[in-house]
Motif scaffolding. Structure first.
Motif, PDB file in Angstrom:
ATOM      1  N   ILE A 168       0.881  -1.148   0.097  1.00  0.00           N
ATOM      2  CA  ILE A 168       0.206  -0.068  -0.080  1.00  0.00           C
ATOM      3  C   ILE A 168       0.607   1.079   0.292  1.00  0.00           C
ATOM      4  O   ILE A 168       1.946   1.057   0.772  1.00  0.00           O
ATOM      5  CB  ILE A 168      -0.471   0.233   1.307  1.00  0.00           C
ATOM      6  CG1 ILE A 168      -2.111  -1.335   1.100  1.00  0.00           C
ATOM      7  CG2 ILE A 168      -1.522   1.495   1.585  1.00  0.00           C
ATOM      8  CD1 ILE A 168      -2.976  -1.322   2.825  1.00  0.00           C
ATOM      9  N   ARG A 169       0.851   1.555  -1.001  1.00  0.00           N
ATOM     10  CA  ARG A 169       1.664   3.533  -1.342  1.00  0.00           C
ATOM     11  C   ARG A 169       0.753   4.239   0.188  1.00  0.00           C
ATOM     12  O   ARG A 169       0.493   4.905  -0.184  1.00  0.00           O
ATOM     13  CB  ARG A 169       1.722   4.076  -2.122  1.00  0.00           C
ATOM     14  CG  ARG A 169       2.760   5.087  -2.652  1.00  0.00           C
ATOM     15  CD  ARG A 169       2.639   5.486  -4.184  1.00  0.00           C
ATOM     16  NE  ARG A 169       1.339   5.626  -4.785  1.00  0.00           N
ATOM     17  CZ  ARG A 169       0.863   7.049  -4.529  1.00  0.00           C
ATOM     18  NH1 ARG A 169       1.601   7.997  -4.337  1.00  0.00           N
ATOM     19  NH2 ARG A 169      -0.529   7.339  -5.207  1.00  0.00           N
ATOM     20  N   TRP A 170       1.534   4.470   1.157  1.00  0.00           N
ATOM     21  CA  TRP A 170       1.327   4.796   2.423  1.00  0.00           C
ATOM     22  C   TRP A 170       2.525   5.958   3.037  1.00  0.00           C
ATOM     23  O   TRP A 170       4.000   4.886   3.433  1.00  0.00           O
ATOM     24  CB  TRP A 170       1.008   4.331   3.368  1.00  0.00           C
ATOM     25  CG  TRP A 170       0.472   4.174   4.444  1.00  0.00           C
ATOM     26  CD1 TRP A 170       0.059   5.470   5.146  1.00  0.00           C
ATOM     27  CD2 TRP A 170      -0.699   3.601   5.250  1.00  0.00           C
ATOM     28  NE1 TRP A 170      -0.527   5.908   6.467  1.00  0.00           N
ATOM     29  CE2 TRP A 170      -1.104   4.440   6.481  1.00  0.00           C
ATOM     30  CE3 TRP A 170      -1.100   2.785   4.721  1.00  0.00           C
ATOM     31  CZ2 TRP A 170      -2.100   4.038   7.203  1.00  0.00           C
ATOM     32  CZ3 TRP A 170      -2.550   2.535   5.905  1.00  0.00           C
ATOM     33  CH2 TRP A 170      -2.581   3.122   7.316  1.00  0.00           C
TER      34      TRP A 170
ATOM     35  N   PRO B 122      -2.563   6.669   3.470  1.00  0.00           N
ATOM     36  CA  PRO B 122      -2.803   5.896   2.245  1.00  0.00           C
ATOM     37  C   PRO B 122      -2.771   6.689   0.801  1.00  0.00           C
ATOM     38  O   PRO B 122      -3.770   7.458   1.420  1.00  0.00           O
ATOM     39  CB  PRO B 122      -4.033   5.010   2.459  1.00  0.00           C
ATOM     40  CG  PRO B 122      -4.224   4.555   3.451  1.00  0.00           C
ATOM     41  CD  PRO B 122      -3.881   6.019   4.385  1.00  0.00           C
ATOM     42  N   ALA B 123      -2.500   6.802  -0.018  1.00  0.00           N
ATOM     43  CA  ALA B 123      -2.400   7.397  -1.395  1.00  0.00           C
ATOM     44  C   ALA B 123      -4.292   7.181  -1.359  1.00  0.00           C
ATOM     45  O   ALA B 123      -4.181   8.215  -2.048  1.00  0.00           O
ATOM     46  CB  ALA B 123      -1.597   7.427  -2.144  1.00  0.00           C
ATOM     47  N   ASP B 124      -4.107   6.205  -1.094  1.00  0.00           N
ATOM     48  CA  ASP B 124      -5.758   5.812  -2.197  1.00  0.00           C
ATOM     49  C   ASP B 124      -6.106   4.995  -0.673  1.00  0.00           C
ATOM     50  O   ASP B 124      -6.139   3.589  -0.655  1.00  0.00           O
ATOM     51  CB  ASP B 124      -5.506   4.310  -3.079  1.00  0.00           C
ATOM     52  CG  ASP B 124      -7.138   4.202  -4.477  1.00  0.00           C
ATOM     53  OD1 ASP B 124      -7.990   4.030  -3.009  1.00  0.00           O
ATOM     54  OD2 ASP B 124      -6.779   3.404  -5.481  1.00  0.00           O
ATOM     55  N   ARG B 125      -7.069   5.932  -0.618  1.00  0.00           N
ATOM     56  CA  ARG B 125      -7.962   5.035   0.765  1.00  0.00           C
ATOM     57  C   ARG B 125      -8.952   3.684   0.681  1.00  0.00           C
ATOM     58  O   ARG B 125      -8.737   2.766   1.375  1.00  0.00           O
ATOM     59  CB  ARG B 125      -8.509   6.149   2.022  1.00  0.00           C
ATOM     60  CG  ARG B 125      -7.323   7.359   2.804  1.00  0.00           C
ATOM     61  CD  ARG B 125      -7.969   8.994   2.368  1.00  0.00           C
ATOM     62  NE  ARG B 125      -6.789   9.745   2.727  1.00  0.00           N
ATOM     63  CZ  ARG B 125      -6.653  10.729   2.062  1.00  0.00           C
ATOM     64  NH1 ARG B 125      -7.381  10.716   1.020  1.00  0.00           N
ATOM     65  NH2 ARG B 125      -5.793  10.942   2.841  1.00  0.00           N
ATOM     66  N   ALA B 126      -9.873   3.755  -0.646  1.00  0.00           N
ATOM     67  CA  ALA B 126     -10.181   3.157  -0.969  1.00  0.00           C
ATOM     68  C   ALA B 126      -9.650   1.405  -0.858  1.00  0.00           C
ATOM     69  O   ALA B 126     -10.118   0.859  -0.787  1.00  0.00           O
ATOM     70  CB  ALA B 126     -11.225   3.514  -2.290  1.00  0.00           C
ATOM     71  N   GLU B 127      -8.829   1.574  -2.374  1.00  0.00           N
ATOM     72  CA  GLU B 127      -7.713   0.110  -2.274  1.00  0.00           C
ATOM     73  C   GLU B 127      -7.111  -0.524  -0.486  1.00  0.00           C
ATOM     74  O   GLU B 127      -7.178  -1.221  -0.424  1.00  0.00           O
ATOM     75  CB  GLU B 127      -6.778   0.605  -2.967  1.00  0.00           C
ATOM     76  CG  GLU B 127      -6.090   0.189  -3.675  1.00  0.00           C
ATOM     77  CD  GLU B 127      -6.603  -2.096  -4.131  1.00  0.00           C
ATOM     78  OE1 GLU B 127      -5.560  -2.689  -4.518  1.00  0.00           O
ATOM     79  OE2 GLU B 127      -7.704  -1.504  -4.732  1.00  0.00           O
TER      80      GLU B 127
ATOM     81  N   ARG C 126      -9.782  -1.973   0.943  1.00  0.00           N
ATOM     82  CA  ARG C 126      -9.852  -3.504   0.094  1.00  0.00           C
ATOM     83  C   ARG C 126      -8.705  -4.643   0.467  1.00  0.00           C
ATOM     84  O   ARG C 126      -8.882  -5.053   1.184  1.00  0.00           O
ATOM     85  CB  ARG C 126     -10.065  -3.919  -1.365  1.00  0.00           C
ATOM     86  CG  ARG C 126     -10.336  -4.455  -2.538  1.00  0.00           C
ATOM     87  CD  ARG C 126      -9.702  -4.315  -2.974  1.00  0.00           C
ATOM     88  NE  ARG C 126      -8.640  -4.362  -3.543  1.00  0.00           N
ATOM     89  CZ  ARG C 126      -7.473  -5.898  -3.388  1.00  0.00           C
ATOM     90  NH1 ARG C 126      -7.649  -6.680  -2.431  1.00  0.00           N
ATOM     91  NH2 ARG C 126      -6.617  -4.680  -3.672  1.00  0.00           N
TER      92      ARG C 126
ATOM     93  N   TRP D 162      -8.933   8.144   9.988  1.00  0.00           N
ATOM     94  CA  TRP D 162      -8.821   7.207   9.627  1.00  0.00           C
ATOM     95  C   TRP D 162      -9.758   5.702   9.755  1.00  0.00           C
ATOM     96  O   TRP D 162     -10.057   5.379   9.024  1.00  0.00           O
ATOM     97  CB  TRP D 162      -7.639   6.987   8.560  1.00  0.00           C
ATOM     98  CG  TRP D 162      -7.765   6.485   7.006  1.00  0.00           C
ATOM     99  CD1 TRP D 162      -8.132   6.642   6.340  1.00  0.00           C
ATOM    100  CD2 TRP D 162      -7.604   5.588   7.100  1.00  0.00           C
ATOM    101  NE1 TRP D 162      -8.557   6.044   5.145  1.00  0.00           N
ATOM    102  CE2 TRP D 162      -8.153   4.817   5.816  1.00  0.00           C
ATOM    103  CE3 TRP D 162      -6.640   4.423   7.434  1.00  0.00           C
ATOM    104  CZ2 TRP D 162      -6.959   3.393   5.143  1.00  0.00           C
ATOM    105  CZ3 TRP D 162      -6.943   2.622   7.019  1.00  0.00           C
ATOM    106  CH2 TRP D 162      -6.853   2.952   5.946  1.00  0.00           C
TER     107      TRP D 162
END
Length: 139
Positions: free
Chosen positions: A50-52, A58-63, A66, A131
Motif C-alpha cells: 500500500i503506497r502510504w 494511504p494514497a488510495d484510501r479505498a484500495e 480493500r 482514518w
C-alpha cells in the motif's frame, strides 16, 4: 498477536530485526517507493504494498481498505499473515486498529486495543485516528 475475534496477525517493522517464528504466507506492507526498493527483494512470499507515506495516510484510501479487509479474510482462513511499515508503529498500528474494527470493536476501542496490544504509540497522528473511524464506518 491475536485480534479480539481470534484472528492472528503479526505486526512488525521492516527496519527492525527479523522476528521469531516462520515466514508468513502473506504480507501487507505500507510505504513508498524507497521502502519498497529497499525491502521488496527480501520478501519471498506472496505480498502486496500500500503506497502510504510515513506519518500520513494511504494514497488510495479505498484500495487500502480493500487490501486490509482482504488481509483479515486471509488470516481468518488460517493463513499466517503480517503487516509492516518501516518502524512498525504508526502505519502498522493504524492497520492493526483497522483490523480490530473488523473484529467488532469501535474505532476508539480499536485504537486503545492496538496501543495496549501492539505498541503504545500505535496510530501516531490525529488524521490516522480519524482514518480508523472512517474505515470502521465503511462496513
Amino acid at each position: 498477536m491475536e485480534l479480539p475475534d481470534g484472528v492472528k496477525v503479526r505486526g512488525r517493522g521492516l527496519g527492525r530485526p527479523w522476528p521469531e517464528g516462520p515466514a508468513p504466507d502473506f504480507g501487507l506492507y505500507l510505504g513508498g517507493a524507497k521502502l519498497r526498493r529497499k525491502h521488496d527483494h527480501k520478501l519471498d512470499w506472496d505480498h502486496e504494498w500500500i503506497r502510504w507515506p510515513d506519518f500520513l495516510l494511504p494514497a488510495d484510501r479505498a484500495e487500502a481498505r480493500r487490501q486490509i479487509v482482504a488481509l483479515h479474510a486471509r488470516a481468518a482462513a488460517g493463513e499466517a499473515v503480517e503487516v509492516a511499515c518501516y518502524g512498525g508503529v504508526g502505519r502498522t498500528g493504524t492497520v492493526i486498529s483497522c483490523l480490530a474494527t473488523l473484529s467488532g470493536l469501535s474505532a476508539d476501542e480499536a485504537v486503545a486495543w492496538a496501543r495496549a496490544n501492539h505498541h503504545e504509540r500505535s496510530v501516531e497522528m490525529p488524521w490516522q485516528r480519524r482514518w480508523v473511524g472512517w474505515f470502521a464506518r465503511q462496513a
